[in-house]
Design an enzyme around this catalytic site. Structure first.
Site, mmCIF file in Angstrom:
data_model
loop_
_atom_site.group_PDB
_atom_site.id
_atom_site.type_symbol
_atom_site.label_atom_id
_atom_site.label_comp_id
_atom_site.label_asym_id
_atom_site.label_seq_id
_atom_site.Cartn_x
_atom_site.Cartn_y
_atom_site.Cartn_z
ATOM 1 N N ASN A 3 0.820 -0.999 -0.093
ATOM 2 C CA ASN A 3 -0.067 -0.001 0.064
ATOM 3 C C ASN A 3 0.777 1.527 0.001
ATOM 4 O OD1 ASN A 3 -2.585 1.533 0.474
ATOM 5 N ND2 ASN A 3 -1.576 2.085 2.571
ATOM 6 N N LYS A 9 3.195 3.787 -10.731
ATOM 7 C CA LYS A 9 2.066 3.255 -10.760
ATOM 8 C C LYS A 9 1.759 2.182 -11.867
ATOM 9 C CE LYS A 9 0.733 4.338 -6.702
ATOM 10 N NZ LYS A 9 0.817 3.135 -5.569
ATOM 11 N N TYR A 36 4.756 9.970 -10.262
ATOM 12 C CA TYR A 36 3.948 9.120 -9.621
ATOM 13 C C TYR A 36 3.170 8.217 -10.705
ATOM 14 C CZ TYR A 36 -0.028 7.749 -6.593
ATOM 15 O OH TYR A 36 -1.097 7.057 -5.898
ATOM 16 N N THR A 43 -7.683 10.847 2.584
ATOM 17 C CA THR A 43 -6.530 10.506 2.942
ATOM 18 C C THR A 43 -5.702 11.524 3.053
ATOM 19 O OG1 THR A 43 -5.343 9.653 1.244
ATOM 20 C CG2 THR A 43 -6.403 8.100 2.397
#
Length: 241
Positions: free
Chosen positions: A71, A143, A139, A176
């Site tokens: 995660n 991913k 990023y 988050t």
């Protein structure tokens, strides 16, 4: 991550949580199922040390299922490629978002290759790995790397005697600290800023507890692994249809 661990503690006999610092909420549970290992997953040496500590704690002979969830990730550096000093933060994100994820997967696959039990790997990816986002080039690249690695491993595992299932999952937009970080950026550094502010204002962010419940349900479902690339929003739609 914390919400997933809390959800897992109600289902799994043992849950190992790995992060730089321990969650006060998890530490306060005093659950016999909870185990914590401190490690900076962006530091390859600490990752190796952590795995050396972890394996002796797993009683593989009595296990019927072992599931790995990767995660941890960093959104840094946010900004346009070639602007400012990005190289240091770029390398840090590559270590955390790609190196650590693949290292844990390789460790899992190697250690459990001969085990004829339920083996599943869930890599938390992002829709950013499947679409171009200005200011998120690093990023998005990390991913996308996790997506491609997961897809390749899924094909390979079909040819093994005791295969592991693996999925790279885009989890949707969750309330988050990462979302708060996104909204704190300057418009010149992140051209899509207004879109993410609007998501918050429109109440379109999932609560971490809700996302964790969906995610763990997906991980345990019989259909897990049928497609190595998945989206939690699609999974939610299937549940409600």
């Amino acid at each position: 991550g914390e919400a997933m661990a809390v959800e897992a503690l109600s289902t799994y006999e043992h849950v190992w949580c790995i992060s730089r610092s321990e969650s006060e909420k998890l530490a306060a549970t005093h659950s016999p199922a909870y185990h914590f290992l401190a490690a900076d997953l962006g530091n390859p040496r600490e990752v190796d040390n952590c795995l050396e500590q972890l394996w002796p704690q797993i009683e593989i002979s009595s296990a019927t299922a072992i599931h790995l969830v990767n995660n941890a990730a960093s959104l840094s550096p946010i900004g346009l490629a070639g602007h400012r000093d990005r190289i240091s933060s770029m390398r840090s994100s590559l270590s955390l978002n790609v190196d650590a994820v693949i290292t844990f997967c390789e460790w899992f696959l190697e250690k459990l290759a001969g085990a004829s039990i339920d083996k599943r790997i869930l890599n938390i990816s992002s829709g950013a790995g499947r679409k171009d986002y200005p200011a998120w080039s690093v990023y998005c690249a990390t991913k996308a790397a996790v997506d491609r690695y997961s897809g390749c491993v899924a094909v390979e595992q079909k040819e093994t005697a005791h295969p592991s299932s693996i999925v790279s999952l885009a989890p949707g937009v969750i309330a988050t600290d990462m979302q708060a970080l996104i909204r704190s950026q300057k418009k010149e550094d992140f051209p899509l800023l207004d879109r993410f502010i609007q998501l918050k204002e429109d109440g379109k962010l999932w609560a971490p507890s809700y996302a964790a419940s969906l995610l763990l349900g997906f991980l345990r479902h019989d259909s897990f692994g049928q497609d190595p690339l998945a989206d939690l929003r699609v999974w939610e739609g299937q549940l409600s249809s």
